[in-house]
Structures are given as C-alpha cells and as structure tokens.
Motif scaffolding. Structure first.
Motif, PDB file in Angstrom:
ATOM      1  N   THR A   1       7.251 -40.082 -10.203  1.00 19.72           N
ATOM      2  CA  THR A   1       7.175 -38.627 -10.309  1.00 19.72           C
ATOM      3  C   THR A   1       6.893 -37.997  -8.952  1.00 19.72           C
ATOM      4  OG1 THR A   1       6.426 -38.767 -12.606  1.00 19.72           O
ATOM      5  CG2 THR A   1       5.947 -36.739 -11.428  1.00 19.72           C
TER       6      THR A   1
ATOM      7  N   ASP B   1       6.909 -36.104 -20.792  1.00 27.58           N
ATOM      8  CA  ASP B   1       5.899 -37.162 -20.767  1.00 27.58           C
ATOM      9  C   ASP B   1       4.656 -36.652 -20.036  1.00 27.58           C
ATOM     10  OD1 ASP B   1       4.475 -39.481 -20.799  1.00 27.58           O
ATOM     11  OD2 ASP B   1       5.770 -40.575 -19.400  1.00 27.58           O
ATOM     12  N   ARG B   2       3.637 -36.262 -20.789  1.00 28.05           N
ATOM     13  CA  ARG B   2       2.364 -35.776 -20.238  1.00 28.05           C
ATOM     14  C   ARG B   2       2.573 -34.620 -19.253  1.00 28.05           C
ATOM     15  NH1 ARG B   2       0.403 -41.467 -18.120  1.00 28.05           N
ATOM     16  NH2 ARG B   2       2.631 -41.458 -17.607  1.00 28.05           N
TER      17      ARG B   2
ATOM     18  N   LYS C   1       0.885 -31.963 -18.536  1.00 28.84           N
ATOM     19  CA  LYS C   1      -0.276 -31.537 -17.742  1.00 28.84           C
ATOM     20  C   LYS C   1      -0.449 -32.429 -16.513  1.00 28.84           C
ATOM     21  CE  LYS C   1      -2.882 -29.327 -21.461  1.00 28.84           C
ATOM     22  NZ  LYS C   1      -4.173 -29.263 -22.194  1.00 28.84           N
ATOM     23  N   GLN C   2      -0.217 -33.727 -16.708  1.00 26.14           N
ATOM     24  CA  GLN C   2      -0.324 -34.635 -15.561  1.00 26.14           C
ATOM     25  C   GLN C   2       0.786 -34.354 -14.545  1.00 26.14           C
ATOM     26  OE1 GLN C   2      -0.939 -38.745 -16.595  1.00 26.14           O
ATOM     27  NE2 GLN C   2      -0.049 -39.492 -14.696  1.00 26.14           N
TER      28      GLN C   2
ATOM     29  N   ARG D   1      -0.295 -31.343 -12.550  1.00 26.16           N
ATOM     30  CA  ARG D   1      -1.301 -31.659 -11.522  1.00 26.16           C
ATOM     31  C   ARG D   1      -0.654 -32.365 -10.332  1.00 26.16           C
ATOM     32  NH1 ARG D   1      -4.455 -33.027 -16.126  1.00 26.16           N
ATOM     33  NH2 ARG D   1      -3.931 -35.238 -15.845  1.00 26.16           N
TER      34      ARG D   1
ATOM     35  N   GLN E   1       8.247 -27.992 -21.470  1.00 24.02           N
ATOM     36  CA  GLN E   1       7.063 -28.792 -21.759  1.00 24.02           C
ATOM     37  C   GLN E   1       7.174 -29.437 -23.142  1.00 24.02           C
ATOM     38  OE1 GLN E   1       3.223 -26.951 -20.455  1.00 24.02           O
ATOM     39  NE2 GLN E   1       4.453 -25.101 -20.220  1.00 24.02           N
ATOM     40  N   GLY E   2       6.934 -30.748 -23.189  1.00 24.24           N
ATOM     41  CA  GLY E   2       6.893 -31.454 -24.465  1.00 24.24           C
ATOM     42  C   GLY E   2       8.262 -31.903 -24.949  1.00 24.24           C
TER      43      GLY E   2
ATOM     44  N   ASP F   1      11.385 -40.421 -23.717  1.00 24.72           N
ATOM     45  CA  ASP F   1      11.075 -39.275 -24.569  1.00 24.72           C
ATOM     46  C   ASP F   1      12.316 -38.474 -24.946  1.00 24.72           C
ATOM     47  OD1 ASP F   1       8.000 -39.371 -24.334  1.00 24.72           O
ATOM     48  OD2 ASP F   1       8.669 -39.374 -22.243  1.00 24.72           O
TER      49      ASP F   1
END
Length: 578
Positions: free
Chosen positions: A209, A243-244, A246-247, A250, A272-273, A305
């Motif tokens: 990422t 995939d996550r 929020k991570q 950040r 998102q999601g 995902d």
C-alpha cells in the motif's frame, strides 16, 4: 408492462438527463449519441421532445445550449410541455459531473428501452396465446418478425455487440498497437504499461500500500516518480479502499500536506468498504464506477475483497473479464494482492515465482505486470522482484521504507560495468548471474538473463566480447566480457543506454578459472589481440583510479589470475542494514 422494485417501468431518468445535458453543453456529443439513440428510446416524453429539438438545432447548425433550445421550443409551442426553461437548466446541471461520457449513458438508455420492448412483446405474446382459437404459428411468426426488426436496427446503428469494439486491421496495428509512454517506469523497463493491469503482490506489512500510494499521488500530480522510476500523470483516480479503509487512510496521511487539499478533492475519489457486488458476478461494475466518477485509474485494495473466491478458476476468469472491460474503456487498473500462506515461510533469499501468488493462475495470466515484494512484516528493507515483465525486468531491488514519512527508496546500487572493471580476467555470464541472484550455482535462466545484459553493454559500445573456446567440460573456456575504452577513460561521456544495476552487497568469492590458453591457435590470437587492445587503451588513459592501479599491479604477478576477486551480490538485506 413489468415494473422494477420501485413500482415504476424500467427506466433511468438520471441517465436520460445526463445524455441531453451533455449534448447541450458539447455539440460534438450529439453526433455520438445520435448513432446510438432514436427519439422514441427516451422513457420520459419531455426528454423525447428535447432530443428532437437538439437534433433540429444541430441540423441547422444552430446552438443547442439552454438559450438556443429555449427559443426553439418557444417558437414551436413546446416549451411548457418540457417543463419550461428552468428544466433545461436542470438537464445541464445533471450532466456537469459526466459531460464526457454521453455515449456511455446513451447505452444505458438504449438497454432499458430494449428491455421495455421485450417486456411489451412478452405481454402481447401472452395475451395472444390466451385468445380463443389462437394459431401458435402466427404468434411465433409475429414474435420473430419483431425480434428481427430490433436486431436489424441494432446492426444498422453500429452499436451491436458485433461492431462496437471492432476496428479494421490498419487501425488495429497503427492505433491499438501504437507504442505509448508507460504509466510507471521507462520504455526499456516498464513497471506499469498503458492499457495493461499492474499487480503488486506480497505478504502483509511489506509496503504494498505504501508503494501504491506513492504511485497514486504521482498520478494526480503530487509527485513525478516512485522508487526512482517516472510516473505519468493521469486525470482522476478512484481508490477502492475495501481492505481496512481506516488503516489505508492513516498510511496515506503520512504523505499529505495542507497544500494538497485542492488536488485531493478534485482528482482522488475513495470508495470505502465492500463493493455493491463482487466483480465476478457483475463484470461491468469496474467500468461503470470509473465512468460515474470520471476516473481514468482504479486501484483495487485489495483483490481478495473484490472477488467471491480467488481459487476458483471460473471466478478468476470472470474477474479477468471485469478487468478487461474496464481496460477496454481506457481505465488503468492497479491491484494489490497477497501471496500463498503455504509459501509464507519460504527462505528469505529465495527468488519468488508466480506460483507463490495466491489464487487461480488466471489472475496473473491476465495481468500485464506482476511485482512481488519479499520480506517480513514491518521490515524497513524488502526486496522487489519483477515476476511478469512488460519490456524489461526491473531489479531485483532492495527497497527501504521510511515508515514515519511513508516514502520508499531504492538502496544505493552500482552498475554492471563496475563488476566488469573489477574482473581482471573478464566477466562471464555465470559470474554475473552469481552476483545478481546470490546463488553460487545459478540455473540456466539467470545465466541467460546475465548474458543478455552483457550483450547490451557490447551493443552500446561499453564492453568487448571475447568468445570462449571449445573443448568440453573442464577443457574449454567461457565467453568473457572486458570493459571498453568508454568504461576506462575518466572523461568518457555517460552511456546513452540505461545501465542495468544490481544492489551492492558482498558475497562469497567466485570460483577460479583456468589460466591455460585456448587450445585453438586462432582463438588464442583473438584473445591476445583483445587483451592487447584493452591494455593499450588503459595505458593511454593513464592510472585513472586506485582500483585501476591495483588491477594493473595484479596483472604483473605471474599468478595474477589466481588472485581471488570480489564479487558483489545483490541480496543481503541483513548485511546491508548492518
């Protein structure tokens, strides 16, 4: 007529508004839409009236904007019928986010019109079949005639599945196959090619990422390169943070500054999601998402995902179908993926292969480029391998992650010419393969790659090739490569061709070579001539460096060839960190 879940007949008023508004804003869109739609294809009668007015304005070479259409509709007494001038402004507002996709939305309008037609045909068929004394042959003939008429109209419009993506042979070769600048990398070494997907694979925590974010930000104009390779700027990126998220947020925040706000708002969209449906079940979803968000690039984070299951060959082929449909529409695809768990404990120095990528083999078969990051979770130093290449292999490279800043750099490297100068008796393909792979007994594949790189230096005039001598195992001598004058003289201009590089790390000394001259007198003469020529060039250049002086001193020793030479191997991450 059948209705949808909302209780309304099948239609998409929003798509109709976008089509009309786009044609009002862009007169050139009228010709593209006219080839797809007829006035009767619109569900709302007011839209049919507006479309006829737009066609009339176009035929008379008059403007089709709100003012021009208002005047035309007022003159024909139809302005109130369409909702007045206010509704014409509503059409323009609806089209502003998707002005350049009028033809795509026209396809939606046409598809729903055809479904309504089939529904009506089915109702008529059912009613006719229930009529007393009905003749099955008459009903069948009527149905076939109606379907044939619809099919012929589709063929005549040029929008059928048989013609939409067809081009003649000349255009295919000169346009479709035309060379384009890569999205990431150079033409000689391409990491991500235009019109082909890029897959970045690796275990969790190795920086997939992180690297993807650096490429994405360069695509929207907040950078020019990633890992030292140029990135071509695009228009808009749709990031599927499944995939996550929020991570992912950040991680991206480490690279963002307050002055980046405008570009992030205008040129980056993040989903998102989970998606509304898996890509194997809805193969048009990627292309539809890109068209809706006006994105020319989609990042899938991560692949697991987006598909129901990755190990099923049929579903993998279905995903590739979704990927191909988006690529066909001009959307660039980057995918982040994982390795197989069974191979997670593979030796650190072992070169990964495509079979270490998780899932069906059809996932990587359809990808244009596959990059594998090998290392431990959170490790600041990982190794990049280019498993599936486009134009040339990149690396292996040692990548250093700065986890605080969110940046990645390639560890300092030396080029192959440095090894060439360090080898007094000449550099062989096998010795170079040892240095590049870290394997003291390289297989045929790495040796062949090393030989190609040495041949590239010969073609560029940077090395001299001395053919080997025959004689069987233990009785012959391998082909060797010596540095040319351009690599000896300090004032020589830099090579125009890109030099292959390998990471700098010490490795065991190479095997010793035979000092006996070739059995063939002619071959011995060629070796002597090449050696003499290089020696003359070195003498003319003078003592250019301590390394060159040490090499000259060794050459004066009777057993100079037996002096162990240092070979540099690329992969020793732990030693490099120390």
């Amino acid at each position: 007529m059948f209705i949808d879940a909302t209780g309304e007949p099948l239609n998409d008023i929003g798509a109709e508004q976008v089509v009309l508004g786009s044609c009002m804003l862009n007169p050139d869109a009228v010709d593209a839409v006219r080839a797809v739609l007829e006035p009767g294809d619109f569900f709302r009668p007011a839209h049919e009236t507006v479309w006829r007015a737009i066609l009339a304005q176009r035929a008379s070479d008059a403007p089709s904007d709100t003012i021009g259409l208002t005047d035309h509709l007022r003159s024909s007494g139809e302005l109130g019928r369409v909702g007045g001038a206010h509704y014409l402004h509503t059409l323009v507002s609806a089209a502003l986010p998707a002005t350049g996709n009028a033809e795509y939305y026209a396809g939606i309008v046409l598809r729903l019109k055809e479904l309504r037609t089939l529904q009506a045909s089915g109702i008529r068929t059912a009613v006719a079949a229930c009529t007393p004394g009905a003749d099955p042959e008459d009903i069948r003939t009527a149905v076939e005639a109606e379907l044939r008429a619809a099919h012929e109209r589709k063929l005549a419009s040029g929008t059928s599945a048989f013609s939409r993506y067809s081009v003649d042979g000349w255009d295919f070769v000169t346009t479709t196959g035309a060379e384009k600048e890569p999205l990431w990398g150079t033409r000689e070494k391409t990491a991500w090619a235009d019109g082909e997907s890029l897959m970045i694979v690796g275990p969790p925590g190795v920086g997939k990422t992180t690297i993807a974010h650096q490429v994405v930000l360069a695509r929207i104009g907040l950078g020019t390169q990633a890992l030292g390779m140029p990135v071509t700027e695009g228009e808009r990126v749709l990031y599927l943070a499944m995939d996550r998220p929020k991570q992912i947020a950040r991680a991206m925040a480490r690279l963002i500054r307050p002055e980046h706000e405008k570009q992030l708002r205008e040129r980056l969209v993040v989903w998102q999601g989970p998606l509304a449906a898996s890509l194997d079940k809805r193969p048009d979803l990627l292309a539809e998402l890109a068209a809706f968000h006006r994105a020319d690039t989609i990042v899938i984070d991560s692949l697991k995902d987006a598909v129901s299951t990755l190990v099923d060959d049929a579903l993998a082929v279905a995903f590739h179908n979704a990927r191909s449909r988006a690529l066909r529409e001009g959307v660039q695809i980057m995918e982040l993926h994982h390795q197989r768990k069974a191979t997670a404990d593979a030796p650190r120095g072992q070169r990964p292969t495509l079979d270490r990528v998780y899932g069906s083999t059809w996932l990587t078969s359809g990808a244009g480029s596959v990059i594998f990051l090998a290392g431990e979770a959170g490790d600041p130093a990982v190794t990049l391998h280019h498993l599936k290449t486009v134009t040339g292999e990149i690396g292996p490279l040692t990548v250093i992650h700065d986890h605080q800043a969110g940046t990645s750099t390639v560890e300092e490297t030396i080029d192959i010419s440095e090894l060439l100068r360090a080898s007094i008796d000449g550099l062989t393909a096998k010795r170079l393969a040892v240095a590049m792979s870290g394997d003291n007994k390289p297989e045929a594949g790495p040796v062949q790659k090393a030989r190609r790189r040495l041949e590239d230096l010969v073609k560029a005039g940077l090395a001299v090739k001395v053919d080997g001598a025959a004689g069987g195992r233990g009785g012959g001598k391998e082909t060797r490569y010596l540095p040319s004058a351009r690599h000896i003289e300090p004032s020589a201009p830099p090579a125009t061709a890109e030099q292959p590089v390998i990471p700098l790390a010490p490795a065991p000394a190479p095997p010793q070579f035979e000092t006996a001259p070739p059995a063939d007198p002619a071959q011995a003469a060629r070796v002597a001539a090449a050696t003499s020529r290089v020696g003359t060039q070195r003498a003319a250049a003078g003592a250019t460096s301590p390394r060159a002086e040490r090499s000259r001193v060794r050459s004066l020793t009777p057993d100079a060839v037996a002096v162990p030479q240092t070979v540099l191997a690329p992969h020793a991450p732990q030693q490099n960190r120390r």
